[in-house]
Scaffold this motif. Structure first.
Motif, short mmCIF file in Angstrom:
data_model
loop_
_atom_site.label_atom_id
_atom_site.label_comp_id
_atom_site.label_asym_id
_atom_site.label_seq_id
_atom_site.Cartn_x
_atom_site.Cartn_y
_atom_site.Cartn_z
N GLU A 1 -30.26 -59.38 -134.93
CA GLU A 1 -30.78 -60.73 -135.19
C GLU A 1 -30.25 -61.76 -134.20
O GLU A 1 -30.91 -62.76 -133.93
CB GLU A 1 -30.42 -61.17 -136.61
N LEU A 2 -29.05 -61.52 -133.67
CA LEU A 2 -28.43 -62.50 -132.78
C LEU A 2 -28.96 -62.42 -131.36
O LEU A 2 -28.86 -63.38 -130.61
CB LEU A 2 -26.91 -62.34 -132.79
N ASP A 3 -29.48 -61.28 -130.96
CA ASP A 3 -30.06 -61.11 -129.63
C ASP A 3 -29.08 -61.48 -128.52
O ASP A 3 -29.43 -62.16 -127.56
CB ASP A 3 -31.35 -61.92 -129.51
N LEU A 4 -27.81 -61.05 -128.68
CA LEU A 4 -26.79 -61.30 -127.65
C LEU A 4 -26.55 -60.02 -126.87
O LEU A 4 -26.56 -58.93 -127.43
CB LEU A 4 -25.48 -61.75 -128.30
N GLN A 5 -26.34 -60.18 -125.58
CA GLN A 5 -26.05 -59.04 -124.71
C GLN A 5 -24.77 -59.31 -123.95
O GLN A 5 -24.62 -60.38 -123.34
CB GLN A 5 -27.19 -58.83 -123.71
N GLU B 1 -17.43 -69.62 -135.18
CA GLU B 1 -16.90 -70.94 -135.54
C GLU B 1 -17.83 -72.09 -135.14
O GLU B 1 -17.99 -73.05 -135.89
CB GLU B 1 -15.53 -71.16 -134.89
N LYS B 2 -18.37 -72.00 -133.93
CA LYS B 2 -19.16 -73.12 -133.41
C LYS B 2 -20.17 -72.59 -132.41
O LYS B 2 -19.86 -71.69 -131.63
CB LYS B 2 -18.22 -74.12 -132.73
N VAL B 3 -21.36 -73.17 -132.43
CA VAL B 3 -22.40 -72.77 -131.48
C VAL B 3 -23.09 -74.02 -130.97
O VAL B 3 -23.48 -74.89 -131.76
CB VAL B 3 -23.45 -71.84 -132.16
N ARG B 4 -23.22 -74.11 -129.66
CA ARG B 4 -24.00 -75.17 -129.03
C ARG B 4 -25.02 -74.51 -128.12
O ARG B 4 -24.65 -73.82 -127.17
CB ARG B 4 -23.11 -76.11 -128.21
N VAL B 5 -26.30 -74.73 -128.42
CA VAL B 5 -27.38 -74.14 -127.63
C VAL B 5 -28.11 -75.24 -126.90
O VAL B 5 -28.47 -76.26 -127.49
CB VAL B 5 -28.36 -73.34 -128.52
N ARG B 6 -28.32 -75.02 -125.62
CA ARG B 6 -29.11 -75.92 -124.79
C ARG B 6 -30.05 -75.05 -123.97
O ARG B 6 -29.60 -74.32 -123.08
CB ARG B 6 -28.24 -76.76 -123.85
N GLY B 7 -31.33 -75.09 -124.31
CA GLY B 7 -32.29 -74.25 -123.60
C GLY B 7 -32.00 -72.79 -123.81
O GLY B 7 -31.88 -72.33 -124.94
N ASN B 8 -31.80 -72.06 -122.70
CA ASN B 8 -31.53 -70.63 -122.80
C ASN B 8 -30.05 -70.29 -122.68
O ASN B 8 -29.68 -69.16 -122.41
CB ASN B 8 -32.34 -69.86 -121.75
N THR C 1 -26.32 -66.50 -121.91
CA THR C 1 -27.66 -66.94 -121.49
C THR C 1 -28.69 -65.91 -121.91
O THR C 1 -28.43 -64.70 -121.89
CB THR C 1 -27.74 -67.14 -119.95
N TRP C 2 -29.83 -66.39 -122.33
CA TRP C 2 -30.98 -65.55 -122.60
C TRP C 2 -31.91 -65.66 -121.42
O TRP C 2 -31.86 -66.64 -120.67
CB TRP C 2 -31.70 -66.01 -123.87
#
Length: 141
Positions: free
Chosen positions: A67-71, A101-108, A136-137
């Motif tokens: 679900e997280l789609d992290l690589q 704990e904390k997530v900041r997403v900006r674009g990809n 980064t995605w």
């Protein structure tokens, strides 16, 4: 909104118990080039950065959660801090529990702060390893 943002505050199950041995401490210290006598012998104390070995095991939860789609190959380990209750010692059997704990997403791109609580299987808190990861995605354009 990315799934990782919705999981802020989520803790993964603890890792399997890891036995800290004098041999593993000695090998780690040798890899660091640190001949401190505290890191040798049957009553060895682990170098402070030894906690990163156990924390990295806990990261598997992040990178295996579909679900997280992290690589991992798209991740930079940006920052690391350790807060110790006591040093890890030969004979400790330790689990590691990762919390987002904390997530900041900006674009990809995302800055993801995770903490990994290290504790003995008896429940004694040893250390908290806090990391900031830059992920980064692929461009979605």
């Amino acid at each position: 909104m990315r799934a990782i943002e919705e999981r802020t505050g989520f803790s993964f199950p603890p890792t399997a118990p890891y036995s800290v041995t004098a041999g593993k401490i000695r090998e780690f210290a040798a890899a660091l080039g640190d001949a401190n006598p505290r890191f040798a012998g049957e009553d060895a104390v682990a170098p402070p950065t030894f906690a990163a070995v156990l924390a990295a095991d806990a990261w598997d939860g992040l990178f295996t959660d579909p679900e997280l789609d992290l690589q991992l190959k798209r991740t930079i380990h940006y920052d690391q801090k350790f807060a110790y209750a006591r040093p890890l010692r030969a004979g400790d059997v330790v689990t590691a529990t990762l919390t987002i704990e904390k997530v900041r997403v900006r674009g990809n791109t995302a800055f993801i702060t995770v903490s990994v609580a290290l504790a003995t299987v008896a429940g004694e808190h040893l250390c908290t390893a806090t990391s900031t990861l830059l992920h980064t995605w692929e461009d979605e354009s």
